[in-house]
Scaffold this motif. Structure first.
Motif, PDB file in Angstrom:
ATOM      1  N   LEU A   1      -6.537   8.015  -1.679  1.00 44.47           N
ATOM      2  CA  LEU A   1      -6.978   6.653  -2.011  1.00 44.47           C
ATOM      3  C   LEU A   1      -7.521   6.592  -3.434  1.00 44.47           C
ATOM      4  O   LEU A   1      -7.208   5.665  -4.194  1.00 44.47           O
TER       5      LEU A   1
ATOM      6  N   LEU B   1       0.101   7.434  -1.595  1.00 44.01           N
ATOM      7  CA  LEU B   1       0.034   6.848  -0.260  1.00 44.01           C
ATOM      8  C   LEU B   1       1.430   6.672   0.301  1.00 44.01           C
ATOM      9  O   LEU B   1       2.308   6.113  -0.346  1.00 44.01           O
TER      10      LEU B   1
ATOM     11  N   LEU C   1      -4.574   2.603   7.096  1.00 44.33           N
ATOM     12  CA  LEU C   1      -5.311   1.543   6.408  1.00 44.33           C
ATOM     13  C   LEU C   1      -5.158   0.215   7.149  1.00 44.33           C
ATOM     14  O   LEU C   1      -6.132  -0.512   7.340  1.00 44.33           O
TER      15      LEU C   1
ATOM     16  N   ILE D   1      -7.153  -2.982   6.387  1.00 50.55           N
ATOM     17  CA  ILE D   1      -6.859  -3.005   4.949  1.00 50.55           C
ATOM     18  C   ILE D   1      -5.344  -3.074   4.808  1.00 50.55           C
ATOM     19  O   ILE D   1      -4.649  -2.093   5.053  1.00 50.55           O
ATOM     20  N   THR D   2      -4.839  -4.239   4.424  1.00 48.13           N
ATOM     21  CA  THR D   2      -3.392  -4.439   4.394  1.00 48.13           C
ATOM     22  C   THR D   2      -2.850  -4.786   3.019  1.00 48.13           C
ATOM     23  O   THR D   2      -1.636  -4.826   2.839  1.00 48.13           O
TER      24      THR D   2
ATOM     25  N   LEU E   1       0.821  -1.210   0.000  1.00 53.66           N
ATOM     26  CA  LEU E   1       0.000   0.000   0.000  1.00 53.66           C
ATOM     27  C   LEU E   1       0.855   1.262   0.000  1.00 53.66           C
ATOM     28  O   LEU E   1       0.550   2.219  -0.702  1.00 53.66           O
TER      29      LEU E   1
ATOM     30  N   ALA F   1     -13.173   2.292   1.596  1.00 52.08           N
ATOM     31  CA  ALA F   1     -11.925   2.190   2.357  1.00 52.08           C
ATOM     32  C   ALA F   1     -11.765   3.402   3.271  1.00 52.08           C
ATOM     33  O   ALA F   1     -11.399   3.265   4.441  1.00 52.08           O
ATOM     34  N   TYR F   2     -12.053   4.590   2.755  1.00 52.89           N
ATOM     35  CA  TYR F   2     -11.963   5.800   3.575  1.00 52.89           C
ATOM     36  C   TYR F   2     -12.944   5.728   4.744  1.00 52.89           C
ATOM     37  O   TYR F   2     -12.597   6.056   5.880  1.00 52.89           O
TER      38      TYR F   2
ATOM     39  N   LEU G   1      -7.897  -3.009  -1.062  1.00 53.26           N
ATOM     40  CA  LEU G   1      -8.217  -1.621  -1.391  1.00 53.26           C
ATOM     41  C   LEU G   1      -8.984  -1.547  -2.704  1.00 53.26           C
ATOM     42  O   LEU G   1      -9.979  -0.835  -2.815  1.00 53.26           O
TER      43      LEU G   1
ATOM     44  N   GLN H   1     -14.078   3.105   6.210  1.00 53.03           N
ATOM     45  CA  GLN H   1     -13.580   2.106   7.155  1.00 53.03           C
ATOM     46  C   GLN H   1     -12.457   2.700   8.010  1.00 53.03           C
ATOM     47  O   GLN H   1     -12.418   2.488   9.219  1.00 53.03           O
ATOM     48  N   VAL H   2     -11.554   3.445   7.391  1.00 53.34           N
ATOM     49  CA  VAL H   2     -10.481   4.103   8.143  1.00 53.34           C
ATOM     50  C   VAL H   2     -11.074   5.126   9.100  1.00 53.34           C
ATOM     51  O   VAL H   2     -10.679   5.210  10.271  1.00 53.34           O
TER      52      VAL H   2
ATOM     53  N   SER I   1      -0.326   6.783   5.707  1.00 51.29           N
ATOM     54  CA  SER I   1      -1.593   6.327   5.126  1.00 51.29           C
ATOM     55  C   SER I   1      -1.694   4.811   5.210  1.00 51.29           C
ATOM     56  O   SER I   1      -2.753   4.266   5.532  1.00 51.29           O
TER      57      SER I   1
END
Length: 142
Positions: free
Chosen positions: A95, A49, A57, A62-63, A43, A76-77, A68, A79-80, A53
């Protein structure tokens, strides 16, 4: 009865996207971008990123690049943001830029409105998953 409307932004070239509405749901469809290699890229190695960032994540679960891509920038945003209320909207631009190959400032300038609308629709669909707020404390009686 379904009402479907499509708003195409740009020419459909790589890095451009379209918004689709179906009743009250708003979907943002992103093209697959060949610069992303989900098997090998980290990422933090994606454009826009950096390590901070990537840490945000990862803290949100999110790894991998494939995760992503599967979620998309808006989900994704969100969730963060649920895990770290300090995440700014600049992360959303970054992102989106990482997924489309656009610089985050171009995303912020040219796709701001459509991304914020998609985020608003996403948050409305899952209100229980919004960023945690402080607990209300009961008032003491005198």
């Amino acid at each position: 009865m379904f009402v479907i409307a499509t708003l195409a932004i740009g020419t459909g070239a790589p890095g451009e996207f379209s918004l689709h509405t179906q009743r009250k749901n708003l979907y943002c469809t992103m093209p697959t971008v060949p610069h992303l290699a989900p098997d090998t890229a980290t990422l933090a190695a994606l454009a826009n990123l950096g390590p901070k960032s990537a840490q945000m994540l990862a803290a949100a679960g999110i790894t991998h690049v494939a995760q992503l891509q599967g979620l998309g920038a808006v989900a994704a945003y969100a969730q963060v943001k649920r895990h770290d209320a300090r995440a700014s909207v600049n992360l959303l631009w970054a992102l989106e830029g990482a997924l489309t190959g656009l610089h985050w400032q171009v995303v912020a300038r040219e796709h701001r409105t459509s991304l914020l609308l998609a985020l608003e629709a996403h948050m409305a669909q899952s209100p229980a998953q919004q960023a945690p707020r402080g607990k209300a404390t009961p008032k003491r009686r005198r």
